[in-house]
Scaffold this motif. Sequence first.
Motif, PDB file in Angstrom:
ATOM      1  N   VAL A  71       0.894  -1.302   0.174  1.00  0.00           N
ATOM      2  CA  VAL A  71       0.239  -0.096  -0.059  1.00  0.00           C
ATOM      3  C   VAL A  71       0.992   1.119   0.076  1.00  0.00           C
ATOM      4  CG1 VAL A  71      -1.924   1.360   1.139  1.00  0.00           C
ATOM      5  CG2 VAL A  71      -1.806  -1.245   1.270  1.00  0.00           C
ATOM      6  N   SER A  72       0.695   2.204  -0.811  1.00  0.00           N
ATOM      7  CA  SER A  72       1.461   3.505  -0.969  1.00  0.00           C
ATOM      8  C   SER A  72       0.606   4.498   0.073  1.00  0.00           C
ATOM      9  CB  SER A  72       1.062   4.113  -2.168  1.00  0.00           C
ATOM     10  OG  SER A  72       1.813   3.364  -3.195  1.00  0.00           O
ATOM     11  N   LEU A  73       1.809   5.064   0.802  1.00  0.00           N
ATOM     12  CA  LEU A  73       1.425   5.814   1.786  1.00  0.00           C
ATOM     13  C   LEU A  73       1.404   7.353   1.352  1.00  0.00           C
ATOM     14  CD1 LEU A  73       3.577   4.051   4.703  1.00  0.00           C
ATOM     15  CD2 LEU A  73       0.905   3.821   4.389  1.00  0.00           C
ATOM     16  N   PRO A  74       0.629   8.043   2.078  1.00  0.00           N
ATOM     17  CA  PRO A  74       0.643   9.507   1.454  1.00  0.00           C
ATOM     18  C   PRO A  74       1.898  10.689   1.844  1.00  0.00           C
ATOM     19  CG  PRO A  74      -0.781   9.397   3.284  1.00  0.00           C
ATOM     20  CD  PRO A  74      -0.249   7.945   3.258  1.00  0.00           C
ATOM     21  N   PHE A  75       2.491  10.192   2.597  1.00  0.00           N
ATOM     22  CA  PHE A  75       4.029  10.590   2.704  1.00  0.00           C
ATOM     23  C   PHE A  75       4.894   9.551   3.524  1.00  0.00           C
ATOM     24  CE2 PHE A  75       1.199  12.124   6.456  1.00  0.00           C
ATOM     25  CZ  PHE A  75       1.842  11.186   7.339  1.00  0.00           C
ATOM     26  N   PRO A  76       6.420   9.929   3.375  1.00  0.00           N
ATOM     27  CA  PRO A  76       7.206   8.964   3.754  1.00  0.00           C
ATOM     28  C   PRO A  76       7.176   8.779   5.385  1.00  0.00           C
ATOM     29  CG  PRO A  76       8.367  10.555   2.225  1.00  0.00           C
ATOM     30  CD  PRO A  76       6.745  10.828   2.702  1.00  0.00           C
ATOM     31  N   VAL A  77       7.430   7.741   6.069  1.00  0.00           N
ATOM     32  CA  VAL A  77       7.489   7.554   7.483  1.00  0.00           C
ATOM     33  C   VAL A  77       8.377   7.216   7.968  1.00  0.00           C
ATOM     34  CG1 VAL A  77       4.802   7.234   7.381  1.00  0.00           C
ATOM     35  CG2 VAL A  77       6.477   5.081   7.142  1.00  0.00           C
ATOM     36  N   ARG A  78       8.773   7.421   9.412  1.00  0.00           N
ATOM     37  CA  ARG A  78       9.906   7.106  10.003  1.00  0.00           C
ATOM     38  C   ARG A  78      10.043   5.538  10.286  1.00  0.00           C
ATOM     39  NH1 ARG A  78      10.476  11.194  15.053  1.00  0.00           N
ATOM     40  NH2 ARG A  78      12.130   9.401  15.377  1.00  0.00           N
ATOM     41  N   SER A  79      11.192   5.112  10.012  1.00  0.00           N
ATOM     42  CA  SER A  79      11.302   3.555  10.426  1.00  0.00           C
ATOM     43  C   SER A  79      11.693   3.258  11.806  1.00  0.00           C
ATOM     44  CB  SER A  79      12.456   2.897   9.314  1.00  0.00           C
ATOM     45  OG  SER A  79      13.840   3.678   9.800  1.00  0.00           O
ATOM     46  N   ASP A  80      12.036   4.339  12.433  1.00  0.00           N
ATOM     47  CA  ASP A  80      12.422   4.123  13.999  1.00  0.00           C
ATOM     48  C   ASP A  80      11.257   4.510  15.030  1.00  0.00           C
ATOM     49  OD1 ASP A  80      12.486   6.858  13.342  1.00  0.00           O
ATOM     50  OD2 ASP A  80      13.989   7.335  14.992  1.00  0.00           O
ATOM     51  N   LYS A  81      10.020   4.645  14.589  1.00  0.00           N
ATOM     52  CA  LYS A  81       9.151   5.220  15.329  1.00  0.00           C
ATOM     53  C   LYS A  81       7.860   4.562  14.850  1.00  0.00           C
ATOM     54  CE  LYS A  81       7.413   9.196  18.057  1.00  0.00           C
ATOM     55  NZ  LYS A  81       7.295  10.426  18.446  1.00  0.00           N
ATOM     56  N   ILE A  82       7.799   3.207  14.838  1.00  0.00           N
ATOM     57  CA  ILE A  82       6.561   2.530  14.430  1.00  0.00           C
ATOM     58  C   ILE A  82       6.065   1.721  15.391  1.00  0.00           C
ATOM     59  CG2 ILE A  82       5.859   0.787  12.613  1.00  0.00           C
ATOM     60  CD1 ILE A  82       8.166   1.510  10.807  1.00  0.00           C
ATOM     61  N   LYS A  83       4.691   1.627  15.635  1.00  0.00           N
ATOM     62  CA  LYS A  83       4.142   0.676  16.732  1.00  0.00           C
ATOM     63  C   LYS A  83       2.969   0.002  16.170  1.00  0.00           C
ATOM     64  CE  LYS A  83       1.720   1.186  21.070  1.00  0.00           C
ATOM     65  NZ  LYS A  83       1.012   1.933  22.081  1.00  0.00           N
ATOM     66  N   ALA A  84       3.186  -1.307  16.280  1.00  0.00           N
ATOM     67  CA  ALA A  84       1.888  -2.250  15.639  1.00  0.00           C
ATOM     68  C   ALA A  84       1.126  -3.009  16.901  1.00  0.00           C
ATOM     69  CB  ALA A  84       2.438  -3.098  14.636  1.00  0.00           C
ATOM     70  N   THR A  85       0.058  -3.172  16.968  1.00  0.00           N
ATOM     71  CA  THR A  85      -0.612  -3.995  17.920  1.00  0.00           C
ATOM     72  C   THR A  85      -1.636  -4.648  17.415  1.00  0.00           C
ATOM     73  OG1 THR A  85      -2.029  -2.143  18.598  1.00  0.00           O
ATOM     74  CG2 THR A  85       0.093  -2.674  20.054  1.00  0.00           C
ATOM     75  N   TYR A  86      -2.153  -5.785  17.852  1.00  0.00           N
ATOM     76  CA  TYR A  86      -3.040  -6.674  17.489  1.00  0.00           C
ATOM     77  C   TYR A  86      -4.069  -7.136  18.472  1.00  0.00           C
ATOM     78  CZ  TYR A  86      -5.501 -10.694  15.237  1.00  0.00           C
ATOM     79  OH  TYR A  86      -6.489 -11.553  14.745  1.00  0.00           O
ATOM     80  N   LYS A  87      -5.566  -6.740  18.304  1.00  0.00           N
ATOM     81  CA  LYS A  87      -6.603  -7.220  19.124  1.00  0.00           C
ATOM     82  C   LYS A  87      -7.708  -7.337  18.477  1.00  0.00           C
ATOM     83  CE  LYS A  87      -8.669  -5.353  23.395  1.00  0.00           C
ATOM     84  NZ  LYS A  87      -9.019  -4.148  24.375  1.00  0.00           N
ATOM     85  N   ASN A  88      -8.711  -8.217  18.733  1.00  0.00           N
ATOM     86  CA  ASN A  88      -9.931  -8.580  18.280  1.00  0.00           C
ATOM     87  C   ASN A  88     -10.047  -8.667  16.736  1.00  0.00           C
ATOM     88  OD1 ASN A  88     -10.859  -8.596  20.771  1.00  0.00           O
ATOM     89  ND2 ASN A  88     -11.443  -6.375  20.778  1.00  0.00           N
ATOM     90  N   GLY A  89      -8.934  -9.002  16.240  1.00  0.00           N
ATOM     91  CA  GLY A  89      -8.811  -9.571  14.768  1.00  0.00           C
ATOM     92  C   GLY A  89      -8.515  -8.081  14.030  1.00  0.00           C
ATOM     93  N   LEU A  90      -7.867  -7.195  14.547  1.00  0.00           N
ATOM     94  CA  LEU A  90      -7.501  -5.810  13.890  1.00  0.00           C
ATOM     95  C   LEU A  90      -6.021  -5.556  14.133  1.00  0.00           C
ATOM     96  CD1 LEU A  90     -10.555  -3.692  14.401  1.00  0.00           C
ATOM     97  CD2 LEU A  90      -9.818  -5.015  12.177  1.00  0.00           C
ATOM     98  N   VAL A  91      -5.224  -5.334  13.280  1.00  0.00           N
ATOM     99  CA  VAL A  91      -3.844  -4.833  13.414  1.00  0.00           C
ATOM    100  C   VAL A  91      -3.755  -3.342  13.427  1.00  0.00           C
ATOM    101  CG1 VAL A  91      -1.499  -4.808  12.827  1.00  0.00           C
ATOM    102  CG2 VAL A  91      -2.860  -6.879  12.348  1.00  0.00           C
ATOM    103  N   TYR A  92      -3.475  -2.752  14.287  1.00  0.00           N
ATOM    104  CA  TYR A  92      -3.116  -1.017  14.342  1.00  0.00           C
ATOM    105  C   TYR A  92      -1.830  -0.834  14.301  1.00  0.00           C
ATOM    106  CZ  TYR A  92      -7.907  -1.546  16.790  1.00  0.00           C
ATOM    107  OH  TYR A  92      -9.032  -1.668  16.852  1.00  0.00           O
TER     108      TYR A  92
END
Length: 159
Positions: free
Chosen positions: A114-135
Amino acid sequence: MHKIVASIIPNGVLLMDPFQHMNEWKNNMDQFFGEKFWDQFEGIVKPNIPQINIYQTDHELLCIVNVPGLQDLDKLDIYVDYATLELRGVIDIGHEGGTVLKDEILQGVFDRSVSLPFPVRSDKIKATYKNGLVYIQLHRFISDSGRKNRVNVRLLEDE
């Protein structure tokens, strides 16, 4: 000559690709109408999995990804490369037996970029999973040097 495309997922279930013949038909139509003709219909002909919502603020993105039935977080690969989010894994709700009367939950192996609307930092990413959804929380990238990094996902416990 027709090919049957199938994948075997970790629990040994064989997943058929019912869209294989549609892809062959699409390729023939692309030759007739031009290569980009079907791009506008891609989500209708074969919906993308996993489904994803992206929300933007001034300096952040929140990506919510629908991945039902995920038991092992290590089987979900999330990569962020400058302004691209890549998702790889398997959606398997794990039900077997009986005659299927309605089959709306898309399952199978996925590899989505998926193309993102702007470049993002690789050192500040957080991913969590709950109830079938990844945030996935991403922050705007200010510099011009980027690297592709795998994102770790952690399980959120019910409070």
